[in-house]
Design an enzyme around this catalytic site. Structure first.
Site, PDB file in Angstrom:
ATOM      1  N   ASP A  69       0.752  -1.195  -0.192  1.00  0.00           N
ATOM      2  CA  ASP A  69      -0.062  -0.097  -0.003  1.00  0.00           C
ATOM      3  C   ASP A  69       0.921   1.278   0.185  1.00  0.00           C
ATOM      4  OD1 ASP A  69       0.707  -0.814   2.661  1.00  0.00           O
ATOM      5  OD2 ASP A  69      -0.713   0.378   3.443  1.00  0.00           O
ATOM      6  N   GLU A 134       0.082  -0.842   6.168  1.00  0.00           N
ATOM      7  CA  GLU A 134       1.302  -0.290   6.790  1.00  0.00           C
ATOM      8  C   GLU A 134       1.057   1.460   6.741  1.00  0.00           C
ATOM      9  OE1 GLU A 134       4.964   1.446   8.028  1.00  0.00           O
ATOM     10  OE2 GLU A 134       3.714   1.746   6.177  1.00  0.00           O
TER      11      GLU A 134
END
Length: 376
Positions: A69, A134
């Site tokens: 991400d 994250e």
């Protein structure tokens, strides 16, 4: 022609995987890893895609950890090149995630491909712990995979996290620890009233001010050889009705401690609340621990990474615990050695995020050399 590392980095950047979305990045990595003998477990928790991949047998278990991400791009019109159209320009690769951390992911995969081709019967095991949570809340990502690994009886001996650790060129700085992060939301209550009649009210901003001054001046610890002194910072204060003639009834403050191993979470809470109480404040405080401090001292992993950088770059590296938190904070408490090594971090989260193409190639070689030092 593009090298395998550069091509995979471009393919990953082209996927608009704004947190917590993965947009097929993990499928791309899984296909490459399965082709060289990794067994893969897809692990979806909540709305988050994760996976664990493993190859080999015995000890040690060296895991690569990272995230697919990325943070939002901001206005695409502000970028020199479209953020999800990877672009090569004057030796740089531009695109959201180039440095944080799709370039690292590409280098990890291609390093493993090269290592396995040269050492198909390597000792120990290679793992991949990959999440798409994250950059967001980080509640359904690495922390959940670590819990799953524990339930499976799998213990990571060494973990190499691909966060962008470098300052000027790849490998000049590696992170062998991180400070803890403890946040708080403090609400101080007063009595709302008219500014012309302050004796009938109690201004919580005024009563908070002396306590806040003391908190800002407090010496929480002196740090140590690995960590700077603990810091306290206010990130937001909000109070008032919006009118100039109304004394507010309460004020809200957000603050954060970045703390060393010289002080505990419990000590910070106790000392903070004691200062607030000593000033006679009427308050409520809500604490949020994002991560405990951790440190990996020199040993197998640190020595292997430092040696690999010396082999490939011909330079010494700096060990550092500076910077924000990373998913290493979830892995280190299991007893794993953790080191963070990735590209230069100068443009991460910024418009026109980019990475030197040569740095990606060097990172590939450093990762491969680390594998050779530990598992060949």
């Amino acid at each position: 022609m593009a090298t395998p590392t550069l091509q995979l980095a471009c393919d990953l950047i082209a996927r608009p995987s704004v947190t917590p979305n993965d947009e097929g990045c993990q499928d791309m990595m899984i296909a490459r890893l399965e082709a060289i003998g990794f067994q893969v477990e897809r692990l979806r928790f909540g709305e988050v895609d994760n996976f664990w991949a493993e190859r080999g047998s015995g000890q040690p278990l060296l895991a690569f950890a990272g995230h697919t991400d990325v943070v939002p791009t901001g206005p695409a019109s502000a970028w020199k090149f479209p953020p999800f159209e990877p672009t090569l320009h004057e030796g740089m690769l531009y695109g959201r995630g180039a440095a944080d951390m799709k370039g690292s992911l590409a280098a990890m995969v291609t390093a493993c491909e090269a290592f396995v081709a040269a050492h198909p019967d390597h000792k120990g095991r290679i793992g991949f712990l990959i999440t798409s949570d994250e950059e967001g809340p980080a509640v359904d990502g690495t922390v959940k995979v670590v819990e799953w690994l524990s339930a499976q009886g799998k213990a990571i001996d060494c973990c190499l996290v691909g966060e962008p650790s470098s300052t000027h060129e790849v490998g000049d700085v590696i992170k062998n620890g991180r400070r803890g992060s403890l946040g708080a939301k403090l609400i101080v209550r007063g009595i709302q009233g008219h500014v012309a009649y302050p004796h009938l009210a109690e201004n919580p901003i005024h009563t908070l001010a002396p306590a806040l001054t003391e908190l800002a001046k407090e010496v929480w610890d002196e740090g140590n050889e690995f960590f700077p002194a603990t810091s306290f910072q206010v990130s937001n204060i909000n109070g008032g009705t919006g009118a100039t003639n109304v004394i507010p009834g309460e004020v809200e403050l957000l603050c954060n401690f970045r703390f060393s191993t010289e002080v505990t979470e419990a000590e910070l809470k106790q000392r903070t609340e004691a200062i607030l109480a000593r000033h006679g404040l009427k308050f409520d405080v809500e604490w949020n621990l994002s991560g405990q401090p951790f440190l990996t001292r020199q040993g197998d992993l640190v020595d292997a990474v430092v040696g690999a950088i010396a082999d490939i770059k011909g330079r010494q590296t700096e060990l550092s615990t500076a910077g924000g938190t990373s998913d290493g904070r979830f892995i280190a408490p299991t007893g794993s050695q953790v080191v963070e090594l990735g590209p230069v971090n100068a443009t991460i989260h910024k418009v026109d995020e980019c990475v030197k193409v040569q740095d990606l190639e060097d990172l590939h070689l450093i990762y491969r050399r680390t594998l050779e030092r530990l598992l060949a």
